[in-house]
Design a protein around this motif. Structure first.
Motif, PDB file in Angstrom:
ATOM      1  N   PHE A  35       0.860  -1.181   0.000  1.00  0.00           N
ATOM      2  CA  PHE A  35       0.000   0.000   0.000  1.00  0.00           C
ATOM      3  C   PHE A  35       0.895   1.229   0.000  1.00  0.00           C
ATOM      4  O   PHE A  35       1.922   1.250   0.679  1.00  0.00           O
ATOM      5  N   TYR A  36       0.482   2.255  -0.734  1.00  0.00           N
ATOM      6  CA  TYR A  36       1.252   3.498  -0.782  1.00  0.00           C
ATOM      7  C   TYR A  36       0.781   4.526   0.236  1.00  0.00           C
ATOM      8  O   TYR A  36       1.496   5.473   0.521  1.00  0.00           O
ATOM      9  N   THR A  37      -0.434   4.339   0.765  1.00  0.00           N
ATOM     10  CA  THR A  37      -0.958   5.296   1.747  1.00  0.00           C
ATOM     11  C   THR A  37      -1.604   4.562   2.915  1.00  0.00           C
ATOM     12  O   THR A  37      -2.049   3.418   2.798  1.00  0.00           O
ATOM     13  N   ALA A  41      -4.570   1.320   3.150  1.00  0.00           N
ATOM     14  CA  ALA A  41      -4.447   0.176   4.062  1.00  0.00           C
ATOM     15  C   ALA A  41      -5.623   0.117   5.034  1.00  0.00           C
ATOM     16  O   ALA A  41      -6.161  -0.966   5.290  1.00  0.00           O
ATOM     17  N   LEU A  42      -6.022   1.260   5.577  1.00  0.00           N
ATOM     18  CA  LEU A  42      -7.156   1.278   6.513  1.00  0.00           C
ATOM     19  C   LEU A  42      -8.449   0.865   5.818  1.00  0.00           C
ATOM     20  O   LEU A  42      -9.254   0.122   6.383  1.00  0.00           O
ATOM     21  N   THR A  43      -8.640   1.340   4.603  1.00  0.00           N
ATOM     22  CA  THR A  43      -9.837   0.960   3.841  1.00  0.00           C
ATOM     23  C   THR A  43      -9.863  -0.545   3.621  1.00  0.00           C
ATOM     24  O   THR A  43     -10.885  -1.204   3.835  1.00  0.00           O
ATOM     25  N   SER A  49     -12.238  -6.763   7.626  1.00  0.00           N
ATOM     26  CA  SER A  49     -12.930  -6.976   8.895  1.00  0.00           C
ATOM     27  C   SER A  49     -14.424  -7.199   8.669  1.00  0.00           C
ATOM     28  O   SER A  49     -15.019  -8.105   9.245  1.00  0.00           O
ATOM     29  N   LYS A  50     -15.035  -6.364   7.825  1.00  0.00           N
ATOM     30  CA  LYS A  50     -16.472  -6.478   7.542  1.00  0.00           C
ATOM     31  C   LYS A  50     -16.805  -7.758   6.800  1.00  0.00           C
ATOM     32  O   LYS A  50     -17.803  -8.399   7.077  1.00  0.00           O
ATOM     33  N   GLU A  75      -3.042   5.011  15.370  1.00  0.00           N
ATOM     34  CA  GLU A  75      -4.163   5.610  16.107  1.00  0.00           C
ATOM     35  C   GLU A  75      -5.496   5.058  15.618  1.00  0.00           C
ATOM     36  O   GLU A  75      -6.366   4.713  16.427  1.00  0.00           O
ATOM     37  N   GLU A  76      -5.658   4.981  14.304  1.00  0.00           N
ATOM     38  CA  GLU A  76      -6.895   4.442  13.742  1.00  0.00           C
ATOM     39  C   GLU A  76      -7.049   2.961  14.066  1.00  0.00           C
ATOM     40  O   GLU A  76      -8.145   2.482  14.341  1.00  0.00           O
ATOM     41  N   LEU A  77      -5.961   2.251  14.037  1.00  0.00           N
ATOM     42  CA  LEU A  77      -5.992   0.824  14.337  1.00  0.00           C
ATOM     43  C   LEU A  77      -6.438   0.581  15.775  1.00  0.00           C
ATOM     44  O   LEU A  77      -7.185  -0.358  16.045  1.00  0.00           O
TER      45      LEU A  77
END
Length: 128
Positions: A35-37, A41-43, A49-50, A75-77
């Motif tokens: 992933f470059y951003t 990765a979060l998306t 997960s869903k 932080e998001e994780l």
């Protein structure tokens, strides 16, 4: 180890290639996704997960990313961590910074901190 997945989150294509190459030499059974951003990765992580798809077993995370940094990813994780199985996160950075190194050392989700470029010893530590 066969069939396990590793994510590389790094905006530098050369670093991604070098890390992927070193992992492929010693640990060819790992599937490597790049992933470059942080946002990409979060998306993907939220979708995994869903959808109950396989999340990574290990993540190699660069700190110096544009827009959202590696710290933002962590932080998001932490916010969604309860919804997914834990995985190992290893920080890589081209700029050795004692403040970042200390922060990573005491972060509950971070398993290790390595300087770029990763050498075989660092890669082996990630896979121990």
């Amino acid at each position: 180890m066969t069939g396990e997945t590793l994510w590389i989150i790094d905006d530098d294509m050369v670093s991604q290639f070098a890390i992927k190459y070193k992992i492929g030499q010693s640990y060819p059974g790992y599937k490597v996704i790049t992933f470059y951003t942080v946002q990409e990765a979060l998306t993907c992580l939220r979708e995994c997960s869903k959808s109950k798809l396989e999340i990574p077993h290990k993540v190699i995370l660069d700190l110096g990313l544009p827009v959202l940094t590696g710290w933002h990813f962590l932080e998001e994780l932490e916010k969604i961590h309860g919804c997914i199985c834990p995985f190992d996160i290893y920080i890589v950075s081209a700029f050795s910074n004692s403040k970042d190194r200390q922060r990573a050392k005491y972060h509950s989700l971070v398993k290790g901190y390595f300087e770029k470029p990763l050498d075989k010893i660092a890669v082996d530590k990630i896979f121990m």
